[in-house]
Scaffold this motif. Sequence first.
Motif, short mmCIF file in Angstrom:
data_model
loop_
_atom_site.label_atom_id
_atom_site.label_comp_id
_atom_site.label_asym_id
_atom_site.label_seq_id
_atom_site.Cartn_x
_atom_site.Cartn_y
_atom_site.Cartn_z
N PRO A 53 0.83 -1.21 0.00
CA PRO A 53 0.00 0.00 0.00
C PRO A 53 0.86 1.26 0.00
O PRO A 53 1.93 1.29 0.62
CB PRO A 53 -0.81 -0.12 1.30
CG PRO A 53 -0.73 -1.56 1.68
CD PRO A 53 0.59 -2.06 1.18
N GLY A 54 0.40 2.28 -0.70
CA GLY A 54 1.12 3.54 -0.75
C GLY A 54 0.65 4.49 0.34
O GLY A 54 -0.08 4.11 1.27
N VAL A 57 4.08 8.72 8.03
CA VAL A 57 3.39 7.79 7.14
C VAL A 57 4.12 7.68 5.81
O VAL A 57 4.26 6.58 5.24
CB VAL A 57 1.93 8.25 6.92
CG1 VAL A 57 1.24 7.39 5.87
CG2 VAL A 57 1.17 8.18 8.23
N ALA A 58 4.62 8.79 5.28
CA ALA A 58 5.37 8.76 4.03
C ALA A 58 6.64 7.93 4.17
O ALA A 58 7.01 7.17 3.26
CB ALA A 58 5.70 10.18 3.57
N THR A 59 7.33 8.05 5.31
CA THR A 59 8.53 7.25 5.54
C THR A 59 8.18 5.77 5.67
O THR A 59 8.87 4.91 5.12
CB THR A 59 9.25 7.74 6.81
OG1 THR A 59 9.58 9.13 6.65
CG2 THR A 59 10.53 6.96 7.03
N MET A 60 7.09 5.47 6.37
CA MET A 60 6.64 4.08 6.51
C MET A 60 6.31 3.48 5.15
O MET A 60 6.65 2.32 4.86
CB MET A 60 5.42 4.01 7.42
CG MET A 60 5.69 4.30 8.88
SD MET A 60 4.16 4.42 9.85
CE MET A 60 3.33 2.91 9.35
N ALA A 61 5.66 4.27 4.30
CA ALA A 61 5.30 3.76 2.97
C ALA A 61 6.54 3.50 2.13
O ALA A 61 6.60 2.53 1.37
CB ALA A 61 4.38 4.75 2.27
N ALA A 62 7.56 4.36 2.24
CA ALA A 62 8.80 4.15 1.48
C ALA A 62 9.52 2.88 1.93
O ALA A 62 9.99 2.09 1.12
CB ALA A 62 9.71 5.36 1.63
N ARG A 81 -3.08 -1.72 5.34
CA ARG A 81 -2.05 -1.90 6.36
C ARG A 81 -0.71 -2.18 5.69
O ARG A 81 -0.64 -2.59 4.51
CB ARG A 81 -2.40 -3.07 7.28
CG ARG A 81 -3.49 -2.78 8.28
CD ARG A 81 -3.76 -3.98 9.17
NE ARG A 81 -2.57 -4.38 9.91
CZ ARG A 81 -2.52 -5.47 10.69
NH1 ARG A 81 -3.59 -6.23 10.81
NH2 ARG A 81 -1.41 -5.78 11.33
N SER A 82 0.34 -1.97 6.43
CA SER A 82 1.69 -2.22 5.93
C SER A 82 1.85 -3.69 5.54
O SER A 82 1.37 -4.59 6.25
CB SER A 82 2.71 -1.83 7.00
OG SER A 82 3.96 -2.43 6.76
#
Length: 291
Positions: free
Chosen positions: A73-74, A95-100, A211-212
């Motif tokens: 997920p992005g 959240v942006a760091t988690m997505a990366a 979710r991640s």
Amino acid sequence: MTTGALAGPGRPAAAEPWRLSALGRESARELVQELAQAAVTTRTGVLRVTGDPGGDLHVVHGLVVTVDSPGAPGVRELLARPGRICTGVADLRVVATMAAVDGCFAIASGWIGSCFWQDLPVDATDPEAMAGPRVVLPPVPGVEPGWLLLETDRRLSALGHGRVSPHRNHLLLTERGRALLSTPGSGRRREILLWANGRRSCRDIAKLLCRSLYAVTVEVVRMLDDDLLGIAPVVAEPPPEPIEPPRPGRSLLPRRRRGASGINDTLPPCPPVPAPRGQRALTPRRTERTQ
């Protein structure tokens, strides 16, 4: 080449390709080297990774700003998770760091084909413009490739004994899983059990739940150990039936057989017409009937 330039104040120098146990395999070595070189040269562009699921790493001045992969997920999906409340700019950056990080994990945990660079347009070097028109994010400072590689390697190593692929294996319920699903209040495990039907992987469930991918995969590994989930067997597709080529000299059109239309069975034959006086009567021809 060396990647010692990745190390700095407060940063370990363990991001060298030969020191990454999980990312040291041949398929991921090119990805590691390209990111390390981008950090040294402060490159700007998109590092496109082919494979399954593959993905794009957006790099601005040597820092990884976003990672887009169909395997995870992005930012938009993570923000759209039901019950999530955004507390401001700092939360959006987290959240942006988690997505990366999750996108890089999705790429590295799958099959990697090759890597190549694609230049960014001039207006795309702005991280806010790269976030897309639907969700306007604050300027994301980006993450250092060395830290991103270390975190990805740590996650791959943690799941090395998990006997499940986040992308290939499909999950199904066991008897214990069905019993737990029938009881109220199973927490986050319940939402995974609801989607485990033998046709969905960790990647599919992570996208459905917003979710991640790493978090879902970790929980699935624990549920496999607790005999709540099982891995669906791979069903081999039957090979297609061979098509017999036409024989030489044989017409492909069907042959017409006399009487095959059945017209003589439907319409009765005409009665014989008496011959005029002085002429011999003709014997009526026997009507052909279809057998």
